[in-house]
Design a protein around this motif. Structure first.
Motif, PDB file in Angstrom:
ATOM      1  N   LEU A  25     -10.218   2.601  -8.495  1.00 49.81           N
ATOM      2  CA  LEU A  25      -9.937   3.961  -7.946  1.00 49.81           C
ATOM      3  C   LEU A  25     -10.583   5.030  -8.833  1.00 49.81           C
ATOM      4  O   LEU A  25     -10.409   5.071  -9.965  1.00 49.81           O
ATOM      5  N   GLY A  26     -11.332   5.953  -8.119  1.00 50.52           N
ATOM      6  CA  GLY A  26     -11.907   7.155  -8.558  1.00 50.52           C
ATOM      7  C   GLY A  26     -11.804   8.335  -7.810  1.00 50.52           C
ATOM      8  O   GLY A  26     -11.451   8.203  -6.775  1.00 50.52           O
ATOM      9  N   GLY A  41     -11.807   5.149 -12.414  1.00 49.87           N
ATOM     10  CA  GLY A  41     -12.105   3.544 -12.103  1.00 49.87           C
ATOM     11  C   GLY A  41     -10.779   2.713 -12.406  1.00 49.87           C
ATOM     12  O   GLY A  41     -10.993   1.674 -13.171  1.00 49.87           O
ATOM     13  N   ILE A  42      -9.682   2.952 -12.177  1.00 53.20           N
ATOM     14  CA  ILE A  42      -8.331   2.362 -12.392  1.00 53.20           C
ATOM     15  C   ILE A  42      -8.101   1.198 -11.524  1.00 53.20           C
ATOM     16  O   ILE A  42      -8.286   1.345 -10.297  1.00 53.20           O
ATOM     17  N   MET A  67      -0.720  10.114  -5.213  1.00 52.42           N
ATOM     18  CA  MET A  67      -1.036  10.620  -4.073  1.00 52.42           C
ATOM     19  C   MET A  67      -1.997  10.131  -3.097  1.00 52.42           C
ATOM     20  O   MET A  67      -2.183  10.118  -1.996  1.00 52.42           O
ATOM     21  N   THR A  68      -3.055   9.351  -3.827  1.00 58.37           N
ATOM     22  CA  THR A  68      -3.751   8.504  -2.852  1.00 58.37           C
ATOM     23  C   THR A  68      -3.178   7.700  -2.088  1.00 58.37           C
ATOM     24  O   THR A  68      -4.033   7.369  -0.916  1.00 58.37           O
ATOM     25  N   ALA A  69      -2.150   7.154  -2.377  1.00 57.91           N
ATOM     26  CA  ALA A  69      -1.620   6.124  -1.570  1.00 57.91           C
ATOM     27  C   ALA A  69      -0.820   6.509  -0.173  1.00 57.91           C
ATOM     28  O   ALA A  69      -0.578   5.960   0.709  1.00 57.91           O
ATOM     29  N   SER A  80     -13.064   7.461  -4.554  1.00 58.06           N
ATOM     30  CA  SER A  80     -13.997   6.203  -4.411  1.00 58.06           C
ATOM     31  C   SER A  80     -13.048   4.934  -4.839  1.00 58.06           C
ATOM     32  O   SER A  80     -11.988   5.084  -5.163  1.00 58.06           O
ATOM     33  N   GLY A  81     -13.503   3.854  -4.448  1.00 57.74           N
ATOM     34  CA  GLY A  81     -12.715   2.675  -4.546  1.00 57.74           C
ATOM     35  C   GLY A  81     -11.804   2.269  -3.327  1.00 57.74           C
ATOM     36  O   GLY A  81     -11.996   2.993  -2.342  1.00 57.74           O
ATOM     37  N   VAL A  82     -10.872   1.577  -3.576  1.00 56.41           N
ATOM     38  CA  VAL A  82      -9.995   0.942  -2.409  1.00 56.41           C
ATOM     39  C   VAL A  82      -8.632   1.298  -2.781  1.00 56.41           C
ATOM     40  O   VAL A  82      -7.991   0.556  -3.598  1.00 56.41           O
ATOM     41  N   VAL A  83      -7.652   1.857  -1.871  1.00 58.67           N
ATOM     42  CA  VAL A  83      -6.423   1.993  -2.020  1.00 58.67           C
ATOM     43  C   VAL A  83      -5.803   1.056  -0.812  1.00 58.67           C
ATOM     44  O   VAL A  83      -6.034   1.577   0.110  1.00 58.67           O
TER      45      VAL A  83
END
Length: 603
Positions: A25-26, A41-42, A67-69, A80-83
């Motif tokens: 995640l970014g 990028g976690i 909050m991205t969730a 960026s990345g996938v949640v």
């Protein structure tokens, strides 16, 4: 199967599949000054029935990650990345899909329940809203389920509470309502963002017990965001440490808290004050010995304070309280929310009157002073508020904010005031270049340093500090406390320090006064009260205070439950039910520990 049916089939979710996962995640925010990389990028996951604690200082990216969730980031954020929540990819959902997911699959418990709840809607309306929006129940059936939810989270008389408004509940009860809303649709994962920051230790312990119980019953995963290492030790199965948007260490709670590998984690843990260790922690100096003085800085004698209520008898918030603060002495005032701590602080500042008894500041009785004499006396008193962001005027630069008491009391000219501000900026370890900065340009810890500098502007002989470190990160709190002890050693002011953090009181205070329901139940030297308490109430407070060691905290939690059981069903039930302290529902009352002493400087 209804939302509230907790059966074996419902709790049989697979323990192998993550209910929440972040993959590389970014998060970047586009601003007028360029891009800000908040999360870098976690990768992290939460499994059913598991508590994962995400810890780090303010600005490390914890809340942005959470909050991205829920798809709640502002429009200038690039993700960026996938949640994933369950088997759903959050970034692929449209507005309708996000609305279906929120509540059903993932829910949020916010830090401040008073701002999370709508002040103009009843508790019942707010609880039934989620049930109706997700098609679970309507009308009387929804209201019945709302009452059942309140009963689940330990709120007494749920049918009556449904008709009340948020301001009529205590802080702990409001937080329980927010948790009830979060579990109303039986989500797979709950994100708890600093759920206990503003709560006193006993209510915090109850909320943590509640979250632990619901997690076990519903097999719900919890992502716990906190800076309180004691809460981490009490709740977490695994811990992830964030620094400047990156994960720097992960592991079990036992591994991270007892054997940290990263230097940042070691610094965080070293900044946590430990109850029972006493003064001299965190690199600060021990409180100086109090020298005898002819008169105390503050003397309360048989103090009674009442709140008048329309059409009802007055409520007695403080009842027959007597204690003194000697010159050069720090007295810690502790107790649960609603015990009268902040009310006593306001009265000591002359902001609310005493119904009976007396308040003397340096041998001057408030009740005998004229308005002019009262203003003159206030030159000898300083005050530090709990929330520096709210107590500093956003239109005043730092220099003007610190100089404000000098202007109000007509002390010195412009040049001497500027020199005094520079001297205080040096004292609180802020650069002189901050003179023309505005509060919003400073961090929380820096704003609190400005508040302390302003309180010391007139070299007060008495300082009243109301929860001045409760909202700060542990490392920032450690720096502020170290500075505070050094300043007290230098300026030798007396201090009435109001706090619900017993470890902070153990670090700072010469003497401790314990309040319960407006009455003093125990007072004496710090070591005697905090290390060898006599009263059962003090023992309950101490037993509820978490420590940042999982094994020790487990033993403390078991000892606390055993102590409550030994005190009898009646006391235990009263403690868990947490009847609403009336001052919060009284017009004109500032509420909870978050109350501020408004209007003091205008004197």
């Amino acid at each position: 199967m209804t939302t509230l049916d907790i059966t074996s089939s419902e709790t049989a979710r697979s323990t192998g599949d993550a209910v929440l996962s972040f993959e590389d995640l970014g998060v970047t925010f586009r601003t007028e000054f360029g891009d800000v990389h908040a999360v870098k990028g976690i990768s992290l996951e939460v499994r059913p029935g598991e508590v994962v604690a995400l810890v780090g200082e303010s600005g490390s990216g914890k809340s942005v990650t959470s909050m991205t969730a829920l798809g709640l980031l502002p429009s200038n954020a690039r993700v960026s990345g996938v949640v994933r929540v369950g088997d759903q990819v959050v970034g692929e959902l449209d507005g309708a899909g996000l609305r279906r997911m929120r509540g059903n699959d993932v829910a949020m418990v916010f830090q401040e329940p008073m701002t999370a709840l709508n002040p103009v809607l009843t508790i019942g309306d707010q609880l039934t809203e989620a049930l109706q929006l997700h098609g679970i129940a309507y009308g009387k059936q929804a209201m019945a389920r709302a009452a059942e939810l309140l009963r689940m989270v330990g709120i007494p008389e749920p049918e009556r509470r449904l008709k009340q408004y948020p301001h009529e509940l205590s802080g702990g009860q409001r937080q329980r309502v927010v948790i009830a809303m979060a579990i109303s649709c039986d989500p797979k994962v709950i994100i708890a963002d600093e759920p206990t920051t503003a709560l006193d230790v006993t209510v915090q312990a109850d909320i943590l017990d509640l979250l632990r119980s619901l997690k076990d019953k519903l097999n719900t995963g919890i992502l716990l965001i906190t800076h309180n290492m004691g809460v981490v030790a009490d709740m977490a199965d695994r811990v992830a440490v964030m620094l400047k948007g990156e994960l720097v260490e992960t592991g079990t709670a036992e591994q991270v808290l007892t054997n940290p590998q990263h230097e940042y984690t070691k610094r965080l843990l070293a900044a946590v004050p430990h109850l029972g260790v006493g003064p001299g922690q965190l690199g600060g100096v021990e409180p100086a010995e109090v020298k005898p003085a002819p008169v105390p800085a503050l003397e309360l004698s048989n103090l009674v304070i009442e709140y008048h209520r329309l059409g009802r008898p007055p409520f007695r918030a403080v009842d027959d309280v007597s204690f003194t603060v000697a010159q050069g002495e720090i007295v810690g005032l502790v107790g649960e929310s609603g015990s009268g701590k902040s009310t006593i602080g306001k009265c000591a500042l002359g902001l609310i009157p005493a119904a009976s008894g007396s308040v003397k500041i340096l041998d001057q009785d408030y009740g005998t002073l004229s308005r002019k004499q009262l203003k003159e006396l206030r030159k000898r008193i300083g005050v530090v508020f709990q929330d520096p962001a709210a107590s500093l005027n956003p239109r005043f630069p730092v220099g003007e904010a610190i100089a404000e008491p000098l202007v109000v009391h007509k002390v010195g000219d412009a040049a001497s005031r500027r020199d005094r501000v520079y001297e205080l900026l040096d004292a609180v370890e802020l650069p002189r270049s901050y003179y023309n900065r505005y509060p919003h340009e400073l961090s929380g810890g820096q704003r609190q340093r400005v508040s302390i500098a302003r309180a010391l502007t007139l070299e007060p002989e008495l300082l009243v500090a109301d929860e001045p470190t409760s909202a700060l990160d542990v490392s920032v709190q450690a720096a502020v406390l170290e500075m505070f002890t050094s300043l007290q050693e230098r300026y030798r002011f007396a201090c009435l320090f109001v706090s619900h953090d017993l470890a902070v009181i153990d670090l700072l205070a010469h003497k401790v006064v314990v309040l319960q329901d407006g009455r003093v139940v125990e007072q004496g030297p710090r070591e005697e009260v905090l290390h060898h308490p006599r009263e059962e109430y003090t023992k309950r407070l101490l037993a509820a205070a978490p420590v940042p060691d999982p094994g020790e905290q487990r033993r403390r939690r078991e000892d606390r439950h055993r102590l409550l059981a030994e005190l009898g069903d009646e006391i235990a039930e009263l403690h868990v039910d947490e009847e609403t302290p009336a001052p919060r529902a009284v017009p004109g009352s500032q509420g909870d520990n978050a109350s501020r002493f408004g209007g003091f400087f205008g004197g």
